[in-house]
Design a protein around this motif. Structure first.
Motif, PDB file in Angstrom:
ATOM      1  N   ALA A   1      33.244  33.645  42.759  1.00 63.06           N
ATOM      2  CA  ALA A   1      34.663  33.499  43.141  1.00 63.06           C
ATOM      3  C   ALA A   1      34.887  34.068  44.545  1.00 63.06           C
ATOM      4  CB  ALA A   1      35.529  34.256  42.139  1.00 63.06           C
ATOM      5  N   PRO A   2      35.950  33.619  45.236  1.00 67.28           N
ATOM      6  CA  PRO A   2      36.270  34.248  46.525  1.00 67.28           C
ATOM      7  C   PRO A   2      36.528  35.740  46.322  1.00 67.28           C
ATOM      8  CG  PRO A   2      37.582  32.267  46.175  1.00 67.28           C
ATOM      9  CD  PRO A   2      36.886  32.548  44.877  1.00 67.28           C
ATOM     10  N   HIS A   3      36.045  36.547  47.289  1.00 66.16           N
ATOM     11  CA  HIS A   3      36.182  38.008  47.202  1.00 66.16           C
ATOM     12  C   HIS A   3      37.081  38.532  48.319  1.00 66.16           C
ATOM     13  CE1 HIS A   3      32.823  37.681  44.502  1.00 66.16           C
ATOM     14  NE2 HIS A   3      32.686  38.974  44.381  1.00 66.16           N
ATOM     15  N   ILE A   4      37.944  39.464  47.975  1.00 66.61           N
ATOM     16  CA  ILE A   4      38.713  40.196  48.993  1.00 66.61           C
ATOM     17  C   ILE A   4      38.386  41.681  48.813  1.00 66.61           C
ATOM     18  CG2 ILE A   4      41.019  40.861  49.797  1.00 66.61           C
ATOM     19  CD1 ILE A   4      41.998  38.113  48.979  1.00 66.61           C
ATOM     20  N   PHE A   5      37.994  42.320  49.905  1.00 63.77           N
ATOM     21  CA  PHE A   5      37.680  43.755  49.879  1.00 63.77           C
ATOM     22  C   PHE A   5      38.680  44.473  50.778  1.00 63.77           C
ATOM     23  CE2 PHE A   5      33.557  41.551  49.471  1.00 63.77           C
ATOM     24  CZ  PHE A   5      33.112  42.071  48.259  1.00 63.77           C
ATOM     25  N   VAL A   6      39.291  45.527  50.279  1.00 62.79           N
ATOM     26  CA  VAL A   6      40.193  46.322  51.107  1.00 62.79           C
ATOM     27  C   VAL A   6      39.677  47.759  51.085  1.00 62.79           C
ATOM     28  CG1 VAL A   6      42.574  47.034  51.502  1.00 62.79           C
ATOM     29  CG2 VAL A   6      42.114  44.811  50.438  1.00 62.79           C
ATOM     30  N   ALA A   7      39.371  48.295  52.270  1.00 64.15           N
ATOM     31  CA  ALA A   7      38.760  49.624  52.333  1.00 64.15           C
ATOM     32  C   ALA A   7      39.489  50.490  53.339  1.00 64.15           C
ATOM     33  CB  ALA A   7      37.288  49.514  52.733  1.00 64.15           C
ATOM     34  N   GLY A   8      39.764  51.734  52.942  1.00 65.75           N
ATOM     35  CA  GLY A   8      40.343  52.719  53.848  1.00 65.75           C
ATOM     36  C   GLY A   8      39.332  53.830  54.077  1.00 65.75           C
ATOM     37  N   GLY A   9      39.029  54.151  55.342  1.00 67.46           N
ATOM     38  CA  GLY A   9      38.105  55.243  55.655  1.00 67.46           C
ATOM     39  C   GLY A   9      36.751  55.043  54.999  1.00 67.46           C
ATOM     40  N   THR A  10      36.193  56.157  54.458  1.00 61.57           N
ATOM     41  CA  THR A  10      34.865  56.045  53.855  1.00 61.57           C
ATOM     42  C   THR A  10      34.884  55.315  52.512  1.00 61.57           C
ATOM     43  OG1 THR A  10      35.171  58.314  53.123  1.00 61.57           O
ATOM     44  CG2 THR A  10      33.742  57.975  55.018  1.00 61.57           C
ATOM     45  N   GLY A  11      36.048  54.828  52.108  1.00 63.75           N
ATOM     46  CA  GLY A  11      36.109  53.872  50.996  1.00 63.75           C
ATOM     47  C   GLY A  11      35.316  52.617  51.337  1.00 63.75           C
ATOM     48  N   LEU A  12      34.909  52.493  52.601  1.00 60.73           N
ATOM     49  CA  LEU A  12      34.067  51.356  53.006  1.00 60.73           C
ATOM     50  C   LEU A  12      32.678  51.415  52.356  1.00 60.73           C
ATOM     51  CD1 LEU A  12      33.803  48.863  54.901  1.00 60.73           C
ATOM     52  CD2 LEU A  12      32.830  50.420  56.612  1.00 60.73           C
ATOM     53  N   ALA A  13      32.202  52.633  52.029  1.00 58.16           N
ATOM     54  CA  ALA A  13      30.811  52.755  51.565  1.00 58.16           C
ATOM     55  C   ALA A  13      30.499  51.865  50.352  1.00 58.16           C
ATOM     56  CB  ALA A  13      30.477  54.230  51.283  1.00 58.16           C
ATOM     57  N   PRO A  14      31.235  51.992  49.246  1.00 60.03           N
ATOM     58  CA  PRO A  14      30.894  51.139  48.100  1.00 60.03           C
ATOM     59  C   PRO A  14      31.098  49.656  48.399  1.00 60.03           C
ATOM     60  CG  PRO A  14      32.960  52.316  47.710  1.00 60.03           C
ATOM     61  CD  PRO A  14      32.354  52.905  48.942  1.00 60.03           C
TER      62      PRO A  14
ATOM     63  N   VAL B   1      44.567  34.066  49.856  1.00 58.97           N
ATOM     64  CA  VAL B   1      44.149  33.816  48.470  1.00 58.97           C
ATOM     65  C   VAL B   1      44.136  32.302  48.260  1.00 58.97           C
ATOM     66  CG1 VAL B   1      44.675  34.228  46.041  1.00 58.97           C
ATOM     67  CG2 VAL B   1      45.084  36.015  47.741  1.00 58.97           C
ATOM     68  N   THR B   2      42.936  31.761  48.212  1.00 57.97           N
ATOM     69  CA  THR B   2      42.805  30.303  48.172  1.00 57.97           C
ATOM     70  C   THR B   2      42.506  29.800  46.767  1.00 57.97           C
ATOM     71  OG1 THR B   2      40.510  30.637  48.774  1.00 57.97           O
ATOM     72  CG2 THR B   2      42.031  30.072  50.559  1.00 57.97           C
ATOM     73  N   SER B   3      42.202  30.706  45.850  1.00 61.15           N
ATOM     74  CA  SER B   3      41.849  30.272  44.502  1.00 61.15           C
ATOM     75  C   SER B   3      42.435  31.259  43.496  1.00 61.15           C
ATOM     76  CB  SER B   3      40.322  30.248  44.364  1.00 61.15           C
ATOM     77  OG  SER B   3      39.950  30.392  43.016  1.00 61.15           O
ATOM     78  N   PRO B   4      42.879  30.755  42.346  1.00 62.33           N
ATOM     79  CA  PRO B   4      43.395  31.674  41.313  1.00 62.33           C
ATOM     80  C   PRO B   4      42.309  32.566  40.731  1.00 62.33           C
ATOM     81  CG  PRO B   4      43.329  29.404  40.498  1.00 62.33           C
ATOM     82  CD  PRO B   4      42.973  29.349  41.951  1.00 62.33           C
ATOM     83  N   ASP B   5      41.050  32.227  41.007  1.00 63.50           N
ATOM     84  CA  ASP B   5      39.943  33.047  40.489  1.00 63.50           C
ATOM     85  C   ASP B   5      39.558  34.182  41.438  1.00 63.50           C
ATOM     86  OD1 ASP B   5      39.721  31.448  38.273  1.00 63.50           O
ATOM     87  OD2 ASP B   5      38.365  30.044  39.288  1.00 63.50           O
TER      88      ASP B   5
END
Ligand code: FES
Length: 342
Positions: free
Chosen positions: A213-226, A300-304
């Motif tokens: 499925a399409p993925h969206i990642f939102v990261a703040g600061g070192t939340g980028l690591a995972p 958001v291009t897909s409901p999935d």
């Protein structure tokens, strides 16, 4: 006696069901672990949400006097934290992960420090190598606890690396004024020093079942690591890559880090788009505002679509609300709060 036990059925997302008994008033997680159920947990005190599941049948309530991080609305909707719950009847719970996931129980390992490098005004990149004969499987997004040498206190960090480079592991560690790990990394650490880690922990990890499925990642600061670990895992997995959008932000440009790593991944992964954000002093190419404000109509291009969020709680709350507005289903949003610990 067995007939007095309530029967608890756990339905894992891979279709596997397991059943065990718990005494009336008994703690469900304790009973699950005593019966060797492959369930995820960490704090065992209602605070981390690792043991979250949803009650499908029966009556299970929070144990008297226990505290829980669930919102009232989540509880009403049937969400339960197994570590603070007791069953009043036979119960069935649905778990958001497969039966293989919790099977790798947390354990302790030792690792040598390979390198320590400051990569932004307040971030260190630390690479470790597991000691000979020691191993730690983990899912991209999960975290480990590292003992701060000399102080004995534990700090939690998610590797930014993937299993593919084991026995090496990489962590991005935020420096906090007066922080225990920060003081150690700035003043005492030595190459080849041995650190003690335990893990893996946590229910924030890349979901196999959504990997196309399409993925969206939102990261703040070192939340980028995972998030980097997740993106690399998708990159390394076979087959067609899903569209991926990464929105990553820090307070100011000098606090940003890993931009080269993100650029390299964009070259390897033409389906990856990145938006780099700063709260102030934006220079060319940077979005001025939070990584949530960089999300737009049309993303958001897909409901999935599936979303992974890692950062401070206000960012997670705002991102969750915005993504739902944009059409992502609430059950497809996975988040890990990044808690600064001194
Ligand atoms: S194990 Fe942390 S909330 Fe249950």
């Amino acid at each position: 006696m067995n007939e007095q036990l309530h029967q608890i059925t756990l339905n894992f997302s891979d279709g596997v069901s397991r059943t065990f008994g718990v005494a009336p008033g008994g703690n469900i997680l304790d009973a699950a672990l005593a019966s060797e159920m492959p369930v995820l947990y960490q704090c065992r005190s209602g605070g981390c949400s690792s043991c979250i599941c949803s009650l499908a049948e029966g009556e299970a309530v929070t144990q008297p006097g226990a505290s829980t991080s669930l919102l009232g609305s989540e509880y009403e909707a049937g969400q339960r934290l197994l570590c603070v719950s007791q069953a009043n009847t036979d119960c069935t719970f649905n778990l958001g992960y497969g039966s293989e996931v919790g099977a790798g129980a947390a354990h302790e390992v030792h690792a040598f420090v390979d390198s320590v490098e400051r990569i932004a005004s307040n971030v260190m990149r630390v690479t470790l190598e597991l000691a000979d004969g020691e191993w730690m499987e983990f899912l991209p997004g999960q975290f480990m606890q590292i003992v701060v040498p000399g102080l004995g206190v534990l700090r939690s960090y998610s590797p930014s690396s993937t299993q593919a480079i084991l026995p090496k592991m990489e962590f991005l560690i935020r420096l906090l004024p007066g922080g225990a790990m920060s003081g150690f990394l700035e003043n005492q650490v030595e190459v080849d020093q041995v650190l003690t880690l335990s893990g893996p922990y946590g229910a924030f990890f890349l979901r196999e079942e959504h990997k196309r499925a399409p993925h969206i990642f939102v990261a703040g600061g070192t939340g980028l690591a995972p998030i980097l670990s997740m993106i690399d895992t998708l990159r390394q997995s076979g087959g067609r890559k899903p569209p991926m959008l990464l929105s990553f932000g820090c307070a100011v440009p000098e606090a940003l880090f890993s931009l080269d790593d993100i650029e390299l991944r964009k070259q390897w992964l033409p389906t990856l788009e990145a938006r780099i954000c700063v709260d102030r002093e934006a220079t060319e190419g940077l979005h001025l505002g939070s990584p949530v404000s960089a999300l737009r109509e049309g993303d958001v291009t897909s409901p999935d679509t599936v979303a992974y969020l890692c950062g401070p709680q206000p960012m997670i709350d705002a991102a969750t609300q915005r993504l739902i507005e944009l059409g992502v289903r609430a059950e497809n949003i996975f988040a890990e709060q990044f808690v600064a610990s001194h």
